[in-house]
Design an enzyme around this catalytic site. Structure first.
Site, PDB file in Angstrom:
ATOM      1  N   TYR A  33       0.831  -1.199   0.000  1.00 14.93           N
ATOM      2  CA  TYR A  33       0.000   0.000   0.000  1.00 14.93           C
ATOM      3  C   TYR A  33       0.867   1.251   0.000  1.00 14.93           C
ATOM      4  O   TYR A  33       2.062   1.203   0.296  1.00 14.93           O
ATOM      5  CB  TYR A  33      -0.941   0.011   1.208  1.00 14.93           C
ATOM      6  CG  TYR A  33      -0.287   0.419   2.518  1.00 14.93           C
ATOM      7  CD1 TYR A  33      -0.447   1.717   3.018  1.00 14.93           C
ATOM      8  CD2 TYR A  33       0.476  -0.481   3.250  1.00 14.93           C
ATOM      9  CE1 TYR A  33       0.149   2.103   4.199  1.00 14.93           C
ATOM     10  CE2 TYR A  33       1.073  -0.109   4.432  1.00 14.93           C
ATOM     11  CZ  TYR A  33       0.903   1.185   4.915  1.00 14.93           C
ATOM     12  OH  TYR A  33       1.502   1.564   6.093  1.00 14.93           O
ATOM     13  N   LYS A 153       6.626  -1.824   2.339  1.00 14.37           N
ATOM     14  CA  LYS A 153       5.390  -1.212   2.846  1.00 14.37           C
ATOM     15  C   LYS A 153       4.232  -2.186   2.644  1.00 14.37           C
ATOM     16  O   LYS A 153       3.321  -1.973   1.833  1.00 14.37           O
ATOM     17  CB  LYS A 153       5.121   0.127   2.162  1.00 14.37           C
ATOM     18  CG  LYS A 153       4.163   1.026   2.940  1.00 14.37           C
ATOM     19  CD  LYS A 153       4.122   2.418   2.340  1.00 14.37           C
ATOM     20  CE  LYS A 153       3.137   3.321   3.068  1.00 14.37           C
ATOM     21  NZ  LYS A 153       3.570   3.655   4.429  1.00 14.37           N
ATOM     22  N   GLU A 186      12.517   2.935  13.960  1.00 10.14           N
ATOM     23  CA  GLU A 186      11.558   3.945  13.510  1.00 10.14           C
ATOM     24  C   GLU A 186      10.435   3.990  14.531  1.00 10.14           C
ATOM     25  O   GLU A 186      10.456   3.277  15.537  1.00 10.14           O
ATOM     26  CB  GLU A 186      11.020   3.590  12.123  1.00 10.14           C
ATOM     27  CG  GLU A 186      10.316   2.247  12.053  1.00 10.14           C
ATOM     28  CD  GLU A 186       9.825   1.892  10.646  1.00 10.14           C
ATOM     29  OE1 GLU A 186       9.856   2.773   9.768  1.00 10.14           O
ATOM     30  OE2 GLU A 186       9.399   0.744  10.439  1.00 10.14           O
ATOM     31  N   LEU A 210      11.076   1.586   7.287  1.00  4.69           N
ATOM     32  CA  LEU A 210      10.500   1.947   6.001  1.00  4.69           C
ATOM     33  C   LEU A 210      11.238   3.137   5.400  1.00  4.69           C
ATOM     34  O   LEU A 210      11.531   4.101   6.115  1.00  4.69           O
ATOM     35  CB  LEU A 210       9.027   2.307   6.184  1.00  4.69           C
ATOM     36  CG  LEU A 210       8.236   2.559   4.905  1.00  4.69           C
ATOM     37  CD1 LEU A 210       7.983   1.251   4.177  1.00  4.69           C
ATOM     38  CD2 LEU A 210       6.925   3.256   5.214  1.00  4.69           C
TER      39      LEU A 210
END
Length: 287
Positions: A33, A153, A186, A210
């Site tokens: 996505y 992702k 992250e 990511l």
């Protein structure tokens, strides 16, 4: 007013969009996505978002159903069809799953037709650069318990969901994650930046995080403004002792963190370099 979505070459009311329960995206989270922001009808980072989606589809061996020109038409159509009721700040969610087959197997057939879904939704307006108008983020710090392919992702976001929900339960806006070596990876929905003695630092890209598009655009904008930025390993100790901490994402843009686990960062207010970084990003993001 009804939100119009896109599903497998058709525009229809979002409430009427339906997929088979045998879709591998539903059964396995087998898909990719993207979330692409726009402000005043202008799309942010289209080429970079497309490149990341193409990389993810390639990694999952899912055929990209559209070329970039077709994707851009879908996005623009959703902005046009939904702008009247969503306003000037709109995010577009793009979703490609491997598709549907009538048996549930971990192994998949080679010639499935991907399921393509997209919809538009309201996002916050561009971040104000005035410290008194910005709501600083209060975040937690947690050991990263997600899978080891976070650079893709994927729609398989259960690990992120569980970390985020734990932070939410504790009254925090987000959770910053660290690995078994006490190195920052992250946050659950964001990339992480810190400021140390006037130098901006962020963890280098690898399989643990990511490759955020806002992260990419911010780094480029900082370099363009001659603000020193480095991609280096950041320990939890360095994070806690940083002069400033920022989180970046398509919806947050560049958001200041004012506390981590109830420990104030700096003086507990958005820092001076944050404002310069946000202004630099605002000048650059539509390039």
């Amino acid at each position: 007013m009804t939100t119009i979505a896109f599903l497998n070459h058709q525009y229809l009311p979002l409430s009427e969009a339906k997929i088979s329960p045998m879709d591998r995206g539903f059964l396995f989270g087998d898909g990719i996505y993207e979330v692409i922001p726009s402000f005043g009808g202008r799309i942010v980072g289209f080429s970079a978002h497309m490149q990341r989606m193409e990389n993810g589809l390639r990694a999952l061996e899912i055929e990209n159903p559209f070329d970039r020109e077709s994707w851009q038409r879908v996005i623009q159509s959703l902005l046009d069809k939904n702008g009247a009721h969503l306003g000037p700040s709109i995010g577009v969610y793009l979703h490609v799953s491997r598709g549907m087959e009538m048996t549930r197997n971990h192994g998949y057939s080679e010639n499935l037709t991907p399921t393509v879904f997209a919809f538009a939704f309201r996002i916050p307006p561009s971040q104000s650069a005035h410290p008194d108008e910005v709501k600083g983020l209060h975040v937690s710090l947690a050991k990263d318990l997600r899978w080891q392919r976070c650079h893709i992702k994927s729609t398989s976001l259960l690990g992120n969901v569980l970390h985020f929900q734990e932070a939410k339960r504790d009254g925090k806006h987000e959770s910053i994650l660290f690995n078994h070596q006490n190195e920052i990876t992250e946050a659950t929905t964001s990339n992480v930046f810190i400021v140390e003695q006037g130098i901006v630092r962020t963890p280098p890209l690898d399989n643990q995080l990511l490759p955020g598009i806002t992260r990419k655009l911010l780094i480029e904008s900082l370099i363009n403004e001659n603000i020193q930025v480095e991609e280096v390993t950041i320990s939890t100790e360095k994070l806690m002792n940083a002069d400033e901490i920022w989180l970046t994402s398509s919806s947050k843009e560049v958001a200041p963190v004012v506390s981590v686990d109830d420990n104030l960062i700096g003086d507990g207010k958005p820092g001076p370099l944050w404002r310069k970084a946000l202004l630099a990003y605002d000048r650059y993001k539509f390039n």
